[in-house]
Design an enzyme around this catalytic site. Structure first.
Site, mmCIF file in Angstrom:
data_model
loop_
_atom_site.group_PDB
_atom_site.id
_atom_site.type_symbol
_atom_site.label_atom_id
_atom_site.label_comp_id
_atom_site.label_asym_id
_atom_site.label_seq_id
_atom_site.Cartn_x
_atom_site.Cartn_y
_atom_site.Cartn_z
ATOM 1 C CG HIS A 269 -1.854 -1.161 1.020
ATOM 2 N ND1 HIS A 269 -3.182 -0.736 0.155
ATOM 3 C CD2 HIS A 269 -2.190 -2.231 1.469
ATOM 4 C CE1 HIS A 269 -3.853 -1.660 0.248
ATOM 5 N NE2 HIS A 269 -3.441 -2.837 1.025
ATOM 6 C CD GLU B 296 -8.714 2.827 -8.476
ATOM 7 O OE1 GLU B 296 -8.929 1.881 -9.406
ATOM 8 O OE2 GLU B 296 -8.847 2.771 -7.362
#
Length: 125
Positions: free
Chosen positions: A48, A78
């Site tokens: 991450h 995203e």
């Protein structure tokens, strides 16, 4: 914030304001939504922190390419949105090629916001 860009709530307010202004003055307004391809794979394979780095770098590249009057916001995960007043689709295509990325992004589908608003108005008649 991680990406140092506006959030969805600010985007909504900005969009309402700019749609009204551009409509009133008969000016173009383009909205571009984009995301990171295979983002889950980036997180899964590299962690991450790497995914966070990708998001921050993408936001930095996009922010560096847009005009001061435009709005860059993180829509979620995203996904990002650029709203650019007084910009045509051709201008937006040129702008995204200025993102400092390994591969320039391609616009797969875009339309002027006014066209979308006209279609919505027709559907609601």
């Amino acid at each position: 914030p991680l990406t140092q860009v506006y959030n969805r709530a600010y985007l909504r307010d900005y969009l309402v304001r700019e749609i009204a202004r551009c409509k009133r003055h008969h000016r173009p307004l383009v909205l571009l939504m984009f995301d990171v391809d295979h983002f889950k794979r980036i997180n899964d394979e590299h962690g991450h922190l790497a995914g966070d780095h990708v998001l921050a770098e993408l936001a930095r590249a996009a922010q560096g390419a847009i005009r001061r009057e435009a709005c860059l916001a993180r829509y979620g995960g995203e996904e990002f949105v650029i709203v650019s007043p007084e910009t045509t689709i051709d201008d937006m295509q040129k702008l995204v090629t200025e993102f400092k990325l390994d591969e320039p992004p391609q616009i797969s589908r875009a339309f002027p916001i006014q066209d979308a608003m006209d279609e919505i108005a027709k559907e609601n008649e």
